[in-house]
Motif scaffolding. Sequence first.
Motif, PDB file in Angstrom:
ATOM      1  N   LYS A  37       0.872  -1.177   0.000  1.00  0.00           N
ATOM      2  CA  LYS A  37       0.000   0.000   0.000  1.00  0.00           C
ATOM      3  C   LYS A  37       0.909   1.228   0.000  1.00  0.00           C
ATOM      4  O   LYS A  37       1.880   1.289   0.749  1.00  0.00           O
ATOM      5  N   THR A  76       2.921   3.465   2.822  1.00  0.00           N
ATOM      6  CA  THR A  76       2.271   4.109   3.956  1.00  0.00           C
ATOM      7  C   THR A  76       2.765   3.443   5.244  1.00  0.00           C
ATOM      8  O   THR A  76       3.332   2.346   5.206  1.00  0.00           O
ATOM      9  N   ASP A 113       1.082   1.936   7.504  1.00  0.00           N
ATOM     10  CA  ASP A 113       0.432   0.656   7.762  1.00  0.00           C
ATOM     11  C   ASP A 113       0.852  -0.443   6.791  1.00  0.00           C
ATOM     12  O   ASP A 113       0.606  -1.618   7.039  1.00  0.00           O
ATOM     13  N   ALA A 114       1.540  -0.088   5.723  1.00  0.00           N
ATOM     14  CA  ALA A 114       2.083  -1.096   4.816  1.00  0.00           C
ATOM     15  C   ALA A 114       3.186  -1.909   5.495  1.00  0.00           C
ATOM     16  O   ALA A 114       3.488  -3.028   5.086  1.00  0.00           O
ATOM     17  N   TYR A 174      -1.838 -14.335   8.192  1.00  0.00           N
ATOM     18  CA  TYR A 174      -1.974 -13.291   7.173  1.00  0.00           C
ATOM     19  C   TYR A 174      -0.688 -12.949   6.429  1.00  0.00           C
ATOM     20  O   TYR A 174      -0.732 -12.207   5.453  1.00  0.00           O
ATOM     21  N   ASN A 208       0.125  -9.396   4.846  1.00  0.00           N
ATOM     22  CA  ASN A 208      -1.148  -8.743   4.528  1.00  0.00           C
ATOM     23  C   ASN A 208      -1.934  -8.334   5.769  1.00  0.00           C
ATOM     24  O   ASN A 208      -3.150  -8.482   5.814  1.00  0.00           O
ATOM     25  N   THR A 235      -3.508  -5.592   8.045  1.00  0.00           N
ATOM     26  CA  THR A 235      -4.007  -4.246   7.788  1.00  0.00           C
ATOM     27  C   THR A 235      -4.237  -3.472   9.086  1.00  0.00           C
ATOM     28  O   THR A 235      -4.337  -4.047  10.165  1.00  0.00           O
ATOM     29  N   ARG A 236      -4.369  -2.189   8.918  1.00  0.00           N
ATOM     30  CA  ARG A 236      -4.704  -1.303  10.036  1.00  0.00           C
ATOM     31  C   ARG A 236      -6.033  -1.736  10.654  1.00  0.00           C
ATOM     32  O   ARG A 236      -6.174  -1.781  11.872  1.00  0.00           O
ATOM     33  N   THR A 237      -7.013  -2.042   9.831  1.00  0.00           N
ATOM     34  CA  THR A 237      -8.318  -2.465  10.319  1.00  0.00           C
ATOM     35  C   THR A 237      -8.195  -3.719  11.174  1.00  0.00           C
ATOM     36  O   THR A 237      -8.797  -3.810  12.250  1.00  0.00           O
TER      37      THR A 237
END
Length: 131
Positions: A8, A16, A18-19, A105, A108, A110-112
């Motif tokens: 990302k 970014t 969060d990447a 994961y 992969n 993620t922030r979420t």
Amino acid sequence: MIDYTTLKHQADGTPTWDAFLGIILKVAVERQDWQSSELIQRTLEEANLPQSMLQMRYPQKSHDLVMRNRVSFALSDLAISGLLDRPKRGLYLPTRRGQELSKEYGINITRTLIHNEPAYKKYKQEKSNQK
């Protein structure tokens, strides 16, 4: 190593903050404990960023390296989320939950995903109660 172009990224092509979440966990589970500077350096190596990105500095803060700052921000969120333990300043250890998510994961993460962890939700609730 990772192809940083698949991460990302922002409009300028840089990853970014969060990447780096999944990369940090991938690296963190390689050892039992890490000094923050070592973990940041190893994460940047794993991301395989070009030298031009590694040397980027914030214009208003010429001493702050952009990519190191982004990895540090991601480190903080991983600790808040309970995926890394921070028993003392500058020392990080992968938690069992962090190891599980890394296995499930890969890079992969993620922030979420991490913001839905119970430890992160508890932290946010405590912060909101302080206001």
